[in-house]
Design a protein around this motif. Structure first.
Motif, short mmCIF file in Angstrom:
data_model
loop_
_atom_site.label_atom_id
_atom_site.label_comp_id
_atom_site.label_asym_id
_atom_site.label_seq_id
_atom_site.Cartn_x
_atom_site.Cartn_y
_atom_site.Cartn_z
N UNK A 125 0.89 -1.30 -0.10
CA UNK A 125 0.04 0.10 0.08
C UNK A 125 0.75 1.25 0.05
N UNK A 126 1.87 1.23 0.88
CA UNK A 126 2.86 2.39 0.95
C UNK A 126 3.59 2.71 -0.49
N UNK A 127 3.93 1.66 -1.27
CA UNK A 127 4.49 1.53 -2.33
C UNK A 127 3.70 2.33 -3.30
N UNK A 128 2.35 1.85 -3.42
CA UNK A 128 1.17 2.37 -4.43
C UNK A 128 0.90 3.92 -4.36
N UNK A 129 1.44 4.38 -3.05
CA UNK A 129 1.40 5.70 -2.84
C UNK A 129 2.55 6.57 -3.30
N UNK A 130 3.87 5.97 -2.96
CA UNK A 130 5.30 6.63 -2.88
C UNK A 130 6.00 6.15 -4.36
N UNK A 131 5.64 4.89 -4.53
CA UNK A 131 6.58 4.14 -5.61
C UNK A 131 7.87 4.14 -5.22
N UNK A 132 8.24 4.05 -4.28
CA UNK A 132 9.68 3.70 -3.79
C UNK A 132 9.87 2.28 -4.19
N UNK A 133 11.11 2.06 -4.93
CA UNK A 133 11.32 0.62 -5.50
C UNK A 133 11.56 -0.39 -4.16
N UNK A 134 12.54 0.43 -3.06
CA UNK A 134 12.78 -0.26 -1.79
C UNK A 134 11.44 -0.90 -1.11
N UNK A 135 10.45 -0.19 -1.17
CA UNK A 135 9.35 -0.79 -0.51
C UNK A 135 8.57 -1.89 -1.16
N UNK A 136 8.87 -2.26 -2.66
CA UNK A 136 8.46 -3.23 -3.20
C UNK A 136 9.33 -4.58 -2.83
N UNK A 137 10.63 -4.30 -2.76
CA UNK A 137 11.56 -5.45 -2.44
C UNK A 137 11.35 -5.85 -0.95
N UNK A 138 11.27 -4.99 -0.12
CA UNK A 138 10.89 -5.17 1.20
C UNK A 138 9.78 -5.96 1.50
N UNK A 139 8.88 -5.41 0.67
CA UNK A 139 7.26 -6.21 0.81
C UNK A 139 7.52 -7.63 0.19
N UNK A 140 8.24 -7.92 -0.89
CA UNK A 140 8.55 -9.03 -1.33
C UNK A 140 9.32 -9.89 -0.36
N UNK A 141 10.11 -9.50 0.40
CA UNK A 141 11.11 -10.16 1.45
C UNK A 141 10.12 -10.60 2.49
N UNK A 142 9.07 -9.68 2.98
CA UNK A 142 8.23 -10.22 4.24
C UNK A 142 7.02 -11.16 3.66
N UNK A 143 6.93 -11.26 2.42
CA UNK A 143 5.93 -12.09 1.61
C UNK A 143 6.76 -13.49 1.73
N UNK A 144 7.99 -13.45 1.44
CA UNK A 144 8.65 -14.92 1.73
C UNK A 144 9.06 -15.31 2.93
N UNK A 145 8.95 -14.15 3.94
CA UNK A 145 9.05 -14.81 5.48
C UNK A 145 7.62 -15.47 5.60
N UNK A 146 6.42 -15.02 5.22
CA UNK A 146 4.89 -15.42 5.11
C UNK A 146 5.03 -16.85 4.71
N UNK A 147 5.62 -16.99 3.48
CA UNK A 147 5.49 -18.22 2.60
C UNK A 147 6.25 -19.11 3.27
N UNK A 148 7.45 -19.02 3.98
CA UNK A 148 8.31 -19.94 4.44
C UNK A 148 7.91 -20.38 5.85
N UNK A 149 6.90 -19.44 6.51
CA UNK A 149 6.34 -19.76 7.59
C UNK A 149 5.03 -20.71 7.25
N UNK A 150 4.49 -20.60 6.23
CA UNK A 150 3.23 -21.63 5.59
C UNK A 150 3.95 -22.94 5.18
N UNK A 151 5.29 -22.75 4.78
CA UNK A 151 5.84 -24.14 4.54
C UNK A 151 6.06 -25.05 5.77
#
Length: 204
Positions: free
Chosen positions: A22-48
């Protein structure tokens, strides 16, 4: 308990990743997208972890867990930090690395096959090259990038960068103490995700 804790960690990490999107949609800062992907991977690993705890570990659960937890999380975290520091090349490199990691996780031979209730030891099932070697490079490189960028910006943004360093340390401790089982490891994952998110969004 071994199912509920990683499941809760997955929900928390997905929620925090969504907030960064959501923050990336407002600001379009590329680091927010990379960090979001990292936290999504945290989530996917926990799902595993939840999958393995609920149904027993097999090759499918292990591939998912290794891809998101072993190959992608730290590398994307480091890419986000480099993008925050103005290293624009980190974006294309992160995409190339993610493609390589997905290819490795899909194609890597697993021998012997994964079974049982305990979190599998990668060294018992995977050859060193390429799967474990690439994971080692991604984890070391990503962690170093995140920590170095945070340390260099500590005076300018002490609270945020301290939270990032603490999150990296907690995540590393969780990996080192994976023998605690899915529940124990996921407690560290949830705490690390919360600290990292706090560091990403802090302006101080």
């Amino acid at each position: 308990m071994d199912v509920l804790v990683p499941f809760a960690a997955a929900i928390l990490s997905f929620r925090l990743a969504a907030e960064l999107i959501r923050r990336w949609h407002r600001r379009r800062s590329p680091e927010l997208l990379a960090w979001a992907a990292s936290l999504a991977c945290f989530a996917a690993a926990s799902s595993g972890l939840a999958w393995g705890a609920a149904a027993g570990w097999d090759d499918r659960a292990f591939r998912a867990y290794y891809l998101f937890g072993g190959l992608l999380t730290a590398a994307l975290l480091g890419a986000g930090s480099l993008l925050r520091a103005g290293v624009r090349l980190a974006g294309p490199l992160a995409l190339l690395y993610a493609g390589l990691a997905i290819g490795i996780a899909v194609a890597m031979p697993i021998d012997p096959e994964v079974t049982g209730e305990a979190i599998p030891d990668a060294s018992a099932h995977l050859d060193f090259f390429p799967a474990r070697a690439v994971a080692l490079v991604g984890n070391i490189g990503g962690t170093l990038a995140a920590v170095v960028v945070a340390l260099t910006g500590l005076r300018r943004r002490p609270l945020g960068n301290t939270a990032i360093i603490a999150g990296v340390a907690v995540a590393a401790a969780g990996s080192a103490l994976a023998g605690l089982g899915g529940g124990g490891g996921s407690v560290f994952t949830a705490i690390a995700a919360a600290l990292l998110y706090a560091g990403f969004v802090s302006r101080r």
